[in-house]
Design an enzyme around this catalytic site. Structure first.
Site, PDB file in Angstrom:
ATOM      1  N   ASN A 181       6.468   1.488   9.465  1.00 37.56           N
ATOM      2  CA  ASN A 181       5.133   1.250   8.912  1.00 37.56           C
ATOM      3  C   ASN A 181       4.631  -0.175   9.106  1.00 37.56           C
ATOM      4  O   ASN A 181       3.489  -0.472   8.784  1.00 37.56           O
ATOM      5  CB  ASN A 181       5.127   1.547   7.401  1.00 37.56           C
ATOM      6  CG  ASN A 181       5.179   3.034   7.123  1.00 37.56           C
ATOM      7  OD1 ASN A 181       5.083   3.840   8.037  1.00 37.56           O
ATOM      8  ND2 ASN A 181       5.342   3.383   5.865  1.00 37.56           N
ATOM      9  N   LYS A 182       5.463  -1.074   9.614  1.00 32.72           N
ATOM     10  CA  LYS A 182       5.054  -2.468   9.728  1.00 32.72           C
ATOM     11  C   LYS A 182       4.157  -2.684  10.958  1.00 32.72           C
ATOM     12  O   LYS A 182       4.056  -1.810  11.829  1.00 32.72           O
ATOM     13  CB  LYS A 182       6.296  -3.363   9.778  1.00 32.72           C
ATOM     14  CG  LYS A 182       7.184  -3.241   8.515  1.00 32.72           C
ATOM     15  CD  LYS A 182       6.467  -3.677   7.279  1.00 32.72           C
ATOM     16  CE  LYS A 182       7.202  -3.694   5.955  1.00 32.72           C
ATOM     17  NZ  LYS A 182       8.385  -3.032   5.631  1.00 32.72           N
TER      18      LYS A 182
END
Ligand SMILES: *Cc1c(COP(=O)(O)O)cnc(C)c1O
Length: 374
Positions: A181-182
């Site tokens: 998700n980064k």
């Protein structure tokens, strides 16, 4: 209409191809791709020494060990973060000393840090929530004045900058996460920027069983190391992501701007700080006007989901989790973090999103808030 998640990685065909090449090469764990990835990360970080890891959590834990932090020590940090931030402090046997947040930035309130310093305090671990950088001038001034180490949990701020300098290109220890998700991902992974190149050998030992390999083929083990090396498969993903970082960040900023243009604050919610130069817009988070709503945050998220929109919660104030209650933290200790943690939601924001997606989210929020107004 297809479901719009709150985030989604962007992986191009060239990256998929390079991963396939690694898989066919016969060498899939740590090897040449990792070294290439570390060199590219170092270049991004102004030439500083960088080592790749299997997670951001592992980099934080190794940074704490490199800073010689353990039982009896305290590390000042924020209660409004992913639980990894304080978990690692407990893991090395130290105590997380939480300091309340500034409700505007939602980051640690630096004006409250000095009051939390005790003779046991060894370090400050700030978090750039949603990619908005903590004031680095003030942070390092405090650290210097009190002789404290800084371990920047920059898991969310890869690609962000402080006064034009990329996060990671200056300071003490800087830790990044490359979780799916980064802003830049390797699937799972992380990187640690070292304050001193001489720490590289020990960093590598702590990363892999403490092993030192000697030129004569023998090995020795003098420190207890973990197992947190990055695979070449993951490194190939990261190398495929890096050339897109600037475009990813630009698109995130454009989408964030569109949110500011389309959201209607008369509905009572609170917007984030409008920073379009330093933040990498890892997330776009608003605070719900719960006192004006007849439904809970959970019900709001469910109603957004009915409209095919994913909304996340990042994060509830973590000192209220049992593992921190067990070391003495209580409701009421950090009122700002608690209030923000109850009301915060993350709206969809990722590089493949369009401006139409932003309007769709804003229309849905307005509809849900209007139908549940009280
Ligand atoms: C993602 C994240 C971490 C942990 O990173 P992992 O790669 O998932 O181990 C730590 N701190 C913050 C603030 C994060 O967002």
């Amino acid at each position: 209409m297809s479901f719009l998640p709150f985030t989604r990685p962007t992986i191009d065909e060239a990256t998929i191809q390079s991963v396939a090449e690694v898989l066919r090469s016969g060498w899939i764990t740590t090897g040449p791709k990792c070294r290439e990835f570390e060199a590219a990360l170092s270049q991004h970080c102004g030439g500083r020494t960088v080592r790749a890891f299997s997670s951001g959590t592992a980099t934080l834990e190794v940074a704490l060990r490199l800073a010689d932090i353990g039982p009896g020590d305290e590390v000042i940090t924020t209660p409004l973060s992913w639980v990894a931030t304080a978990n690692v402090i407990l893991t090395v046997g130290a105590r997380p000393a939480f300091v309340d947040i500034d409700p505007l930035t939602r980051n640690i309130d630096l004006s409250k840090v000095e009051a939390a310093i005790t003779p046991r305090t060894k370090a400050i671990m700030p978090v750039d929530l949603a990619g908005l950088p903590v004031d680095r001038d003030r942070l390092y001034a405090i650290a210097q004045q009190h002789g404290l180490r800084v371990i920047e949990d920059a898991a969310q701020s890869f690609g962000a900058n402080w006064k034009g300098k990329p996060i990671g290109s200056f300071g003490d220890f800087v830790s990044f996460s490359f979780h799916a998700n980064k802003n830049l991902t390797t699937g799972e992974g992380g990187a640690l920027v070292l304050p001193d190149a001489n720490l590289a050998p020990l960093t590598e030992q702590l990363r892999l069983q403490g092993v030192v390999r000697h030129p004569d083929g023998e090995m020795s083990v003098d420190v207890v190391g973990g197992k947190s090396n990055l695979t070449d498969i993951a490194a190939a993903i990261g190398l495929g992501q890096l050339p897109h970082l600037a475009a990813f960040t630009a698109q995130r900023r454009a989408l964030a701007r569109a949110y500011f243009d389309s959201l209607d604050p008369t509905l009572g919610y609170t917007l984030p700080v409008a920073d379009f130069t330093q933040s990498n817009w890892h997330m776009f988070q608003i605070l719900l006007p719960l006192e004006r709503m007849s439904i809970s945050r959970g019900e709001f998220i469910a109603r957004m989901k009915e409209r095919e929109i994913g909304v996340g919660v990042h994060y509830p104030a973590m000192h209220l989790f049992n593992i921190f209650r067990q070391i003495g933290y209580r409701e009421g200790d950090f009122p700002q973090a608690e209030a923000v943690g109850r009301r915060i939601v993350s709206l969809p924001l990722f590089p493949a999103m369009t401006l139409q997606d932003v309007s769709r989210v804003c229309t849905a929020i307005s509809a849900v808030l209007k139908e549940t107004q009280r």
